[in-house]
Design a protein around this motif. Structure first.
Motif, short mmCIF file in Angstrom:
data_model
loop_
_atom_site.label_atom_id
_atom_site.label_comp_id
_atom_site.label_asym_id
_atom_site.label_seq_id
_atom_site.Cartn_x
_atom_site.Cartn_y
_atom_site.Cartn_z
N PHE A 1 1.33 7.49 14.87
CA PHE A 1 0.18 6.57 14.12
C PHE A 1 0.21 5.59 14.36
CE2 PHE A 1 -1.63 5.16 9.54
CZ PHE A 1 -2.74 6.27 9.82
N ASN A 2 -1.13 5.74 15.41
CA ASN A 2 -0.95 4.15 15.96
C ASN A 2 -2.26 3.02 14.91
OD1 ASN A 2 -0.06 2.35 17.79
ND2 ASN A 2 -1.77 2.88 19.19
N TYR A 3 -2.07 2.80 13.99
CA TYR A 3 -3.24 2.79 13.50
C TYR A 3 -2.97 1.43 12.63
CZ TYR A 3 -6.03 6.26 14.17
OH TYR A 3 -6.87 7.75 14.56
N LEU A 4 -4.05 0.03 12.31
CA LEU A 4 -3.47 -0.65 11.90
C LEU A 4 -4.00 -0.62 10.42
CD1 LEU A 4 -3.34 -3.84 11.89
CD2 LEU A 4 -5.62 -4.33 12.04
N ALA A 5 -3.05 -0.95 9.23
CA ALA A 5 -2.87 -0.33 7.96
C ALA A 5 -3.67 -1.06 7.17
CB ALA A 5 -2.07 0.48 7.58
N SER A 6 -4.71 -1.60 6.36
CA SER A 6 -5.05 -2.68 5.35
C SER A 6 -5.31 -1.95 3.88
CB SER A 6 -6.48 -2.97 5.75
OG SER A 6 -6.82 -3.67 6.87
N LYS A 7 -3.78 -2.16 3.00
CA LYS A 7 -4.06 -2.00 1.91
C LYS A 7 -4.49 -2.85 0.42
CE LYS A 7 -0.47 1.58 1.78
NZ LYS A 7 1.10 1.94 1.71
N PHE A 8 -5.21 -2.16 -0.71
CA PHE A 8 -5.34 -3.04 -1.17
C PHE A 8 -5.53 -2.79 -2.40
CE2 PHE A 8 -8.36 -3.78 2.60
CZ PHE A 8 -8.61 -5.20 2.57
N TYR A 9 -4.16 -2.93 -3.92
CA TYR A 9 -4.30 -2.37 -5.20
C TYR A 9 -4.50 -3.17 -5.84
CZ TYR A 9 0.10 -0.51 -3.38
OH TYR A 9 1.36 0.53 -2.33
N LEU A 10 -5.59 -2.34 -6.62
CA LEU A 10 -6.49 -2.76 -8.25
C LEU A 10 -5.30 -2.57 -8.98
CD1 LEU A 10 -9.63 -0.89 -7.16
CD2 LEU A 10 -9.15 -3.88 -7.47
N SER A 11 -4.38 -1.35 -9.14
CA SER A 11 -3.34 -1.67 -9.98
C SER A 11 -2.04 -0.98 -9.96
CB SER A 11 -4.56 -0.90 -11.62
OG SER A 11 -4.41 0.66 -11.45
N GLY A 12 -1.06 -1.16 -10.87
CA GLY A 12 -0.10 -0.24 -10.51
C GLY A 12 1.02 -1.06 -8.99
N HIS A 13 2.12 -0.56 -9.01
CA HIS A 13 2.76 -0.75 -7.95
C HIS A 13 3.24 0.21 -7.54
CE1 HIS A 13 5.83 -1.15 -10.88
NE2 HIS A 13 6.86 -1.35 -9.57
N HIS A 14 3.87 0.44 -5.77
CA HIS A 14 5.73 1.00 -5.74
C HIS A 14 5.88 0.70 -4.55
CE1 HIS A 14 2.27 2.48 -2.26
NE2 HIS A 14 3.22 2.56 -1.52
N GLY A 15 7.42 0.81 -4.58
CA GLY A 15 8.39 0.47 -3.43
C GLY A 15 8.84 1.08 -2.35
N VAL A 16 8.30 0.57 -1.73
CA VAL A 16 9.13 0.85 0.32
C VAL A 16 9.86 0.96 0.82
CG1 VAL A 16 7.86 1.18 2.30
CG2 VAL A 16 6.40 0.84 0.83
N ILE A 17 10.96 1.94 0.72
CA ILE A 17 12.16 1.86 1.87
C ILE A 17 11.99 2.42 3.23
CG2 ILE A 17 14.53 2.23 1.89
CD1 ILE A 17 14.80 3.93 -1.25
N CYS A 18 11.94 1.01 3.86
CA CYS A 18 12.11 1.38 5.71
C CYS A 18 12.51 0.45 6.45
CB CYS A 18 10.78 0.47 5.40
SG CYS A 18 9.84 0.28 7.20
N PRO A 19 14.13 1.31 6.71
CA PRO A 19 15.40 0.82 7.24
C PRO A 19 15.37 0.70 8.05
CG PRO A 19 15.78 3.11 6.48
CD PRO A 19 14.21 2.57 5.79
N GLN A 20 16.01 -0.05 9.59
CA GLN A 20 16.32 -0.41 10.76
C GLN A 20 14.12 -0.82 11.50
OE1 GLN A 20 18.27 3.52 11.69
NE2 GLN A 20 20.15 2.68 10.76
N VAL A 21 13.50 -0.87 10.57
CA VAL A 21 13.22 -1.60 11.58
C VAL A 21 12.72 -3.57 11.46
CG1 VAL A 21 10.19 -1.29 11.69
CG2 VAL A 21 10.84 0.27 10.36
N GLU A 22 12.48 -3.60 13.43
CA GLU A 22 13.15 -4.62 13.28
C GLU A 22 11.83 -5.96 12.63
OE1 GLU A 22 14.65 -4.48 17.85
OE2 GLU A 22 12.91 -5.68 17.22
#
Length: 332
Positions: free
Chosen positions: A75-96
């Motif tokens: 998945f070789n894309y640049l991602a832009s995120k905009f949160y209008l409401s709510g939140h969520h967590g991310v577990i992203c291990p072993q990424v420099e």
């Protein structure tokens, strides 16, 4: 709590009384998916534009915690995120260079490049998430670029080489002009072709606003940095620690703590002294070391990849070819 893949979550939904409705080519969107269950609900609207942009609108809520296993392979894309409401967590291990755990919050916008990783997205009870994401093809982004001077430093390697270290940035607050464009996307008044043209123009507008915000932040940080001699010494010490721990380098936070300097000062100072980030420097050093090992020893490609800190040989081969133009096996 066990993380479920998207397919497993869908299967669980349908097996426990939930419903899934998918419609195509409605209101300017390629696809609208409506998932309804007693414990969670979501509506996802998605459209891919011919220009190299795609747009997702997600509205989701749940009555119990949900961990979703997301695979970013190829998945070789640049991602832009905009949160209008709510939140969520991310577990992203072993990424420099990326924190193992982080949270994305209401009123903030994020920019990230995380190809070829697995992460767990955490959704929390009684949180109504409204999220708009824009995915940008790297070649599309590069097509606008005649020089790199007006490009945020974070994106220069990505645009120039088509590759970059993984990164996840909290760019800042959603600005009023961004919020206006976001609500115009949600309430877009047109149909069919006109709707799709309108959505594409708003996605591009948001991307411009976000990159402008990032460029302004980087410019102000660059002007503000002044390094004292003891800070310069600590940054050189940090470089030595990275080189001496090439197979298992510390995180940026841990590295900064070891040399007793703030992690942002370390990152900015590293760029000032070496014209790159700590982990971009480490990646280049790893690949140079790998080439020398392949040329001067009888080690296999797999053992060389492991020796320089690549757990995945295919990722090593791809990075090696991007830098040197040949595969590691051809180096021998």
């Amino acid at each position: 709590m066990k993380a479920l893949t998207v397919a497993q979550l869908l299967e669980q939904t349908l097996n426990t009384g939930g419903t899934r409705e998918v419609t195509h080519n409605v209101d300017g969107f390629d696809r609208i998916e409506n998932l309804q269950h007693s414990n969670y609900q979501s509506i996802i609207k998605a459209v891919e534009f011919s220009s190299g942009l795609s747009l997702n609108i997600i509205n989701a809520s749940c009555d119990r915690p949900i961990n979703c296993d997301v695979d970013h392979d190829n998945f070789n894309y640049l991602a832009s995120k905009f949160y209008l409401s709510g939140h969520h967590g991310v577990i992203c291990p072993q990424v420099e260079g990326v924190a193992e755990n982080y949270t994305e919050n209401k009123g903030k916008n994020y920019l990230f490049y995380l190809p070829n990783i697995r992460e767990i997205e955490q959704y929390f009870p009684d949180e109504k998430v409204c999220l708009i994401t824009i995915y940008t093809n790297i070649n599309f982004l590069a097509s606008f670029c005649s020089n790199l001077e007006s490009v945020p430093i974070t994106l220069r390697s990505l645009i120039e080489k088509g590759d970059s270290d993984c990164f996840h940035l909290s760019v800042g607050n959603i600005l009023p002009v961004m919020r206006s464009a976001l609500y115009q996307i949600i309430t877009a008044p047109y149909k069919g072709m006109l709707q799709q043209m309108y959505l594409e123009s708003k996605a591009l507008e948001l991307l411009v606003l976000q990159l402008s915000q990032l460029l302004e932040i980087e410019t102000s940080q660059s002007k503000a940095i002044i390094l004292k001699q003891n800070e310069i010494d600590k940054i050189y010490q940090a470089r030595e620690i990275l080189i001496n721990n090439i197979a298992e380098p510390p995180t940026l936070i841990d590295l900064a703590q070891q040399v007793e300097i703030h992690h942002m000062k370390l990152k900015q100072g590293f760029k000032e002294l070496f014209a790159t980030t700590p982990f971009a420097y480490l990646r280049e050093y790893r690949l140079e070391m790998a080439r020398n090992l392949l040329l001067e020893s009888k080690q296999s490609v797999l053992s060389v990849a492991s020796a320089v800190g690549y757990a995945n040989s295919s990722h090593f081969a791809a990075a090696f070819k991007r830098k040197f133009g040949i595969l590691p096996k051809d180096c021998k």
